[in-house]
Design an enzyme around this catalytic site. Structure first.
Site, short mmCIF file in Angstrom:
data_model
loop_
_atom_site.label_atom_id
_atom_site.label_comp_id
_atom_site.label_asym_id
_atom_site.label_seq_id
_atom_site.Cartn_x
_atom_site.Cartn_y
_atom_site.Cartn_z
N ARG A 218 0.85 -1.19 0.00
CA ARG A 218 0.00 0.00 0.00
C ARG A 218 0.89 1.24 0.00
O ARG A 218 1.94 1.27 0.66
CB ARG A 218 -0.90 0.02 1.23
CG ARG A 218 -2.08 -0.95 1.15
CD ARG A 218 -3.09 -0.49 0.09
NE ARG A 218 -4.32 -1.24 0.11
CZ ARG A 218 -4.69 -2.09 -0.86
NH1 ARG A 218 -3.91 -2.34 -1.89
NH2 ARG A 218 -5.86 -2.69 -0.80
N HIS A 266 -1.45 1.39 -9.70
CA HIS A 266 -2.22 0.46 -8.85
C HIS A 266 -3.04 -0.52 -9.71
O HIS A 266 -4.27 -0.58 -9.61
CB HIS A 266 -3.14 1.23 -7.89
CG HIS A 266 -3.49 0.44 -6.66
ND1 HIS A 266 -3.57 0.98 -5.40
CD2 HIS A 266 -3.79 -0.88 -6.51
CE1 HIS A 266 -3.92 0.04 -4.53
NE2 HIS A 266 -4.05 -1.10 -5.18
C1 GLV Z 1 -6.31 -3.79 -4.52
O1 GLV Z 1 -5.37 -3.20 -4.12
C2 GLV Z 1 -7.17 -4.61 -3.69
O2 GLV Z 1 -7.14 -4.48 -2.47
O3 GLV Z 1 -7.89 -5.44 -4.25
#
Ligand code: GLV
Length: 303
Positions: A218, A266
């Site tokens: 994260r 991401h």
């Molecule tokens: C992405 O980061 C998720 O948590 O699915």
């Protein structure tokens, strides 16, 4: 026993189909709910600000692998994250790609390519490389198996310290020796109070000189200014980030154009709609049967 899904239309369409095939009713969107007291289950990425509008809510399911975006659950409401083989495989693929790209000097070659510069550097053998994986859950174990299969020497750092075949496991008290041996450090940790800001100057200072960082945990775990200093001092050689701090990364952020850093927005994984719906059905059935819930979050540890 109403089940409400709050999500975007493409995902809702697949869930509606999967639930219909299973003979389970599903509300797709709060506007379909006539009596909020009927809602016992809610699947979403982030819930409505006030979960109290559903007085009989029992369970919230995050439609992704993470739950750090979720607020504290009201008393008596359980929280599950989505477990799906597709998520594990997608993250594994991204991490293996990133590890190979950094280990094989691709940031340098991509940078040389911008000026048509043909220059070879030393070519390292995978079996001489030491990879350290922080977070040895389902995804960490899959990554370990794959990188081990490519010949890398794989170590894992985990809170539980649970043994994993073929992997040297370091527990929380052994972070320093683990870092000393991580030529490529892979972060797959969930965001918790313990992991926020963990990837900082102090941690980088324990890694071998010129080591690489692969970050798919994260963004808030990473101090981006410390990363830049570590790259400038040569402590780190390069980094590949699927998560950033902040996120989204501002257009003018240094990391976009730094030749030692590769950023993806991401995208290491995105929950397959059908697998997500099937997981939700499994949670629903387990809950009805009073069985253990797949993906149940231990709120005392935060994942
Ligand atoms: C992405 O980061 C998720 O948590 O699915």
């Amino acid at each position: 026993m109403g089940f409400l899904l709050q999500t975007f239309p493409e995902r809702a369409a697949v869930w509606a189909q999967v639930f219909a095939e299973a003979g389970e009713p599903l509300y797709c969107g709060a506007d379909q709910v006539i009596d909020p007291a009927d809602i016992r289950y809610l699947a979403c990425w982030t819930p409505p600000a006030d979960l109290g509008i559903y007085p009989n809510l029992e369970l919230v399911i995050s439609v992704g692998a993470g739950v750090d975006q979720m607020p504290t659950m009201p008393e008596g409401v359980r929280l599950c994250r989505t477990l799906s083989p597709g998520i594990d495989e997608m993250v594994r693929d991204w991490v293996v790609m990133a590890t190979l790209m950094l280990y094989r000097d691709m940031p340098t070659y991509l940078s040389q390519a911008t000026s048509g510069h043909w220059k070879a550097h030393d070519v390292p053998l995978a079996r001489n490389g030491r990879v350290g994986i922080m977070g040895m859950g389902r995804i960490g174990r899959l990554v370990a198996k794959t990188l081990g299969g490519l010949g890398f020497n794989v170590a894992g750092f985990s809170r539980s310290g649970t043994a994993v075949e073929g992997v040297r496991i370091f527990g929380v008290d052994a972070l320093e020796p683990f870092l000393h041996e991580s030529d490529v450090l892979i972060c797959l940790l969930p965001l918790t109070d313990e992991t926020r800001g963990l990837l900082n100057a102090e941690l980088f200072s324990k890694m071998p000189k010129g080591a690489h960082l692969v970050h798919a945990g994260r963004g808030a775990q990473l101090d981006m200014a410390d990363l830049r200093s570590a790259l400038d001092s040569g402590r780190l050689g390069s980094a590949m980030l699927d998560v950033t701090n902040p996120e989204p990364l501002p257009e003018d952020h240094w990391a976009w154009t730094d030749p030692r850093v590769i950023v993806s927005p991401h995208v290491a994984a995105s929950t397959d709609h059908r697998e997500g719906a099937e997981h939700a059905l499994a949670v629903l059935r387990s809950s009805r049967a009073g069985a253990a819930l797949p993906g149940l979050v231990d709120t005392t540890v935060g994942y």
